[in-house]
Design an enzyme around this catalytic site. Structure first.
Site, PDB file in Angstrom:
ATOM      1  N   GLY A  31      52.427  74.817  57.914  1.00 38.91           N
ATOM      2  CA  GLY A  31      53.451  75.498  57.121  1.00 38.91           C
ATOM      3  C   GLY A  31      53.008  76.831  56.564  1.00 38.91           C
ATOM      4  N   LEU A  33      54.690  79.599  57.059  1.00 41.60           N
ATOM      5  CA  LEU A  33      54.741  80.230  58.374  1.00 41.60           C
ATOM      6  C   LEU A  33      54.683  81.756  58.309  1.00 41.60           C
ATOM      7  CD1 LEU A  33      57.498  77.975  60.005  1.00 41.60           C
ATOM      8  CD2 LEU A  33      55.015  77.647  59.969  1.00 41.60           C
ATOM      9  N   GLY A  36      52.212  84.749  63.277  1.00 41.14           N
ATOM     10  CA  GLY A  36      51.354  84.030  64.227  1.00 41.14           C
ATOM     11  C   GLY A  36      52.045  82.746  64.664  1.00 41.14           C
ATOM     12  N   HIS A  37      52.543  81.982  63.684  1.00 43.66           N
ATOM     13  CA  HIS A  37      53.288  80.755  63.998  1.00 43.66           C
ATOM     14  C   HIS A  37      54.544  81.091  64.821  1.00 43.66           C
ATOM     15  CE1 HIS A  37      51.397  79.524  59.988  1.00 43.66           C
ATOM     16  NE2 HIS A  37      50.904  78.642  60.832  1.00 43.66           N
ATOM     17  N   LYS A 149      43.509  81.976  67.441  1.00 44.42           N
ATOM     18  CA  LYS A 149      42.948  82.300  66.125  1.00 44.42           C
ATOM     19  C   LYS A 149      41.949  81.202  65.697  1.00 44.42           C
ATOM     20  CE  LYS A 149      42.965  83.300  61.572  1.00 44.42           C
ATOM     21  NZ  LYS A 149      42.896  82.006  60.980  1.00 44.42           N
ATOM     22  N   VAL A 176      47.750  86.828  66.681  1.00 44.41           N
ATOM     23  CA  VAL A 176      48.663  87.846  66.141  1.00 44.41           C
ATOM     24  C   VAL A 176      48.005  88.454  64.913  1.00 44.41           C
ATOM     25  CG1 VAL A 176      50.939  88.275  65.159  1.00 44.41           C
ATOM     26  CG2 VAL A 176      50.677  86.641  67.038  1.00 44.41           C
ATOM     27  N   MET A 184      46.518  87.223  61.255  1.00 42.44           N
ATOM     28  CA  MET A 184      47.448  86.570  60.318  1.00 42.44           C
ATOM     29  C   MET A 184      46.973  85.155  60.030  1.00 42.44           C
ATOM     30  SD  MET A 184      51.197  87.827  61.230  1.00 42.44           S
ATOM     31  CE  MET A 184      51.545  89.572  61.247  1.00 42.44           C
ATOM     32  N   SER A 185      47.123  84.759  58.768  1.00 39.90           N
ATOM     33  CA  SER A 185      46.713  83.419  58.345  1.00 39.90           C
ATOM     34  C   SER A 185      47.437  83.083  57.058  1.00 39.90           C
ATOM     35  CB  SER A 185      45.200  83.410  58.101  1.00 39.90           C
ATOM     36  OG  SER A 185      44.829  82.258  57.357  1.00 39.90           O
TER      37      SER A 185
HETATM   38  P1  AMP Z   1      48.004  76.477  60.747  1.00 33.10           P
HETATM   39  O1  AMP Z   1      49.355  76.377  60.120  1.00 33.10           O
HETATM   40  O2  AMP Z   1      47.124  77.499  60.116  1.00 33.10           O
HETATM   41  O3  AMP Z   1      47.346  75.123  60.912  1.00 33.10           O
HETATM   42  O4  AMP Z   1      48.244  77.011  62.218  1.00 33.10           O
HETATM   43  C1  AMP Z   1      49.141  76.385  63.084  1.00 33.10           C
HETATM   44  C2  AMP Z   1      48.978  76.974  64.466  1.00 33.10           C
HETATM   45  O5  AMP Z   1      49.236  78.376  64.415  1.00 33.10           O
HETATM   46  C3  AMP Z   1      47.549  76.819  65.013  1.00 33.10           C
HETATM   47  O6  AMP Z   1      47.616  76.531  66.400  1.00 33.10           O
HETATM   48  C4  AMP Z   1      46.954  78.176  64.764  1.00 33.10           C
HETATM   49  O7  AMP Z   1      45.912  78.505  65.646  1.00 33.10           O
HETATM   50  C5  AMP Z   1      48.156  79.066  64.987  1.00 33.10           C
HETATM   51  N1  AMP Z   1      47.944  80.360  64.334  1.00 33.10           N
HETATM   52  C6  AMP Z   1      47.614  80.583  63.041  1.00 33.10           C
HETATM   53  N2  AMP Z   1      47.432  81.908  62.809  1.00 33.10           N
HETATM   54  C7  AMP Z   1      47.653  82.533  63.990  1.00 33.10           C
HETATM   55  C8  AMP Z   1      47.616  83.889  64.413  1.00 33.10           C
HETATM   56  N3  AMP Z   1      47.312  84.866  63.579  1.00 33.10           N
HETATM   57  N4  AMP Z   1      47.886  84.157  65.700  1.00 33.10           N
HETATM   58  C9  AMP Z   1      48.190  83.161  66.569  1.00 33.10           C
HETATM   59  N5  AMP Z   1      48.243  81.863  66.238  1.00 33.10           N
HETATM   60  C10 AMP Z   1      47.975  81.542  64.965  1.00 33.10           C
END
Ligand code: AMP
Length: 280
Positions: A31, A33, A36-37, A149, A176, A184-185
């Site tokens: 979540g 979001l 990247g998501h 990422k 991304v 992005m994070s």
């Molecule tokens: P998270 O919500 O951080 O657990 O991420 C969920 C999914 O989104 C995971 O597969 C991450 O690798 C992907 N994700 C998170 N940040 C990025 C980003 N900046 N670029 C591409 N994918 C991302």
């Protein structure tokens, strides 16, 4: 868009759709979001008939002193992003339904969970593999989308799917970045204005490493030094946990750097732990 909280209800719905011959794409997330998501969701939309997004902050993958309690959450915002992107099903389970009393089964991808983040976050990848296997069994997707990422996570999941013969195609999607290069994070949300500025040195460091490699340097020590020296210029850097150059599949450190290898880093900017990587 349908919001489903109950794992059994989602599984029954998905099995029905599969019977109808629908191709299902799945994007698991925690979540809060961001783009990247969204890039994963768009990729899933373009390759499937039905897209499922899950939002679950999985306690199993957080260490004792990590940020589980303060991890950013905003369901309403996430919901409207998913709606706008044309997501068909949003899975938003409660902890008690994912890990009911008596839960005691875990998955461990032994070797790939060692090194890099595995050395600093004991149990993290066991938590990730376990929840992802559960989610994959609930959603039964044809394709599941993960970002590069979290490079080690992607490798752990690819291996798990292979080792356990899951009939699922894992799709790794490009990182991304913000316009200044910061990956992005959801955790970028923790950064103060000054920390956010400092965080740009991570990408600059990776670029320096890549530049050196492209100029002919093959010694990982020299390339790592260039990355470290650049990241050290970040005014609010607290700690560099690791800078490693690893094989893209085994994640083992390289002695001679080759095209396709990956520079992976984890640093603390202030109290925020950030990871990033770059393929050479
Ligand atoms: P998270 O919500 O951080 O657990 O991420 C969920 C999914 O989104 C995971 O597969 C991450 O690798 C992907 N994700 C998170 N940040 C990025 C980003 N900046 N670029 C591409 N994918 C991302």
């Amino acid at each position: 868009m349908q919001i489903i909280k109950n794992p059994k209800e989602l599984q029954d719905t998905m099995l029905d759709l599969k019977k109808q011959g629908k191709k299902v794409g799945f994007v698991p997330t925690m979540g809060y979001l961001h783009d990247g998501h969204v890039s994963l969701i768009r990729c899933a939309k373009s390759q499937n008939d039905v897209v499922v997004v899950s939002i679950f902050v999985n306690p199993l993958q957080f260490g004792k002193n990590e940020d589980l309690d303060r991890y950013p959450r905003d369901f309403e915002r996430d919901k409207s992003i998913c709606e706008k992107e044309g997501v068909d099903y949003l899975f938003y389970p409660d902890y008690k339904d994912m890990y009911p009393e008596g839960f005691q089964t875990y998955v461990e991808v032994v070797e790939l969970s060692k090194g890099l983040c595995g050395d600093y976050r004991p149990g993290h990848f066991k938590g990730v593999a376990t929840v992802v296997l559960k989610l994959l069994n609930i959603v039964c997707p044809d394709n599941a989308y993960f970002g590069k990422k979290d490079y080690q996570q992607l490798k752990v999941i690819e291996r798990m799917v292979k080792d356990l013969n899951l009939p699922i195609n894992i799709v790794g999607c490009p990182i991304v970045r913000e316009t200044d290069g910061l990956a992005m994070s959801s955790r970028n949300n923790y950064l103060s204005k000054e920390e956010r500025q400092s965080a740009t040195y991570i990408y600059k460091g990776l670029l320096e490493g890549k530049k050196l490699f492209q100029s002919g340097e093959k010694d990982p020590k020299r390339i790592k030094e260039a990355v470290v020296e650049t990241i050290k210029k970040a005014p609010l850097l607290k700690e560099i946990q690791y800078v490693e150059i690893v094989d893209k599949d085994s994640l083992k450190p390289k002695e001679v750097v080759e095209p396709g290898d990956v520079i992976a880093v984890a640093v603390f900017i202030g109290n925020t732990r950030l990871i990033d990587n770059m393929e050479l």
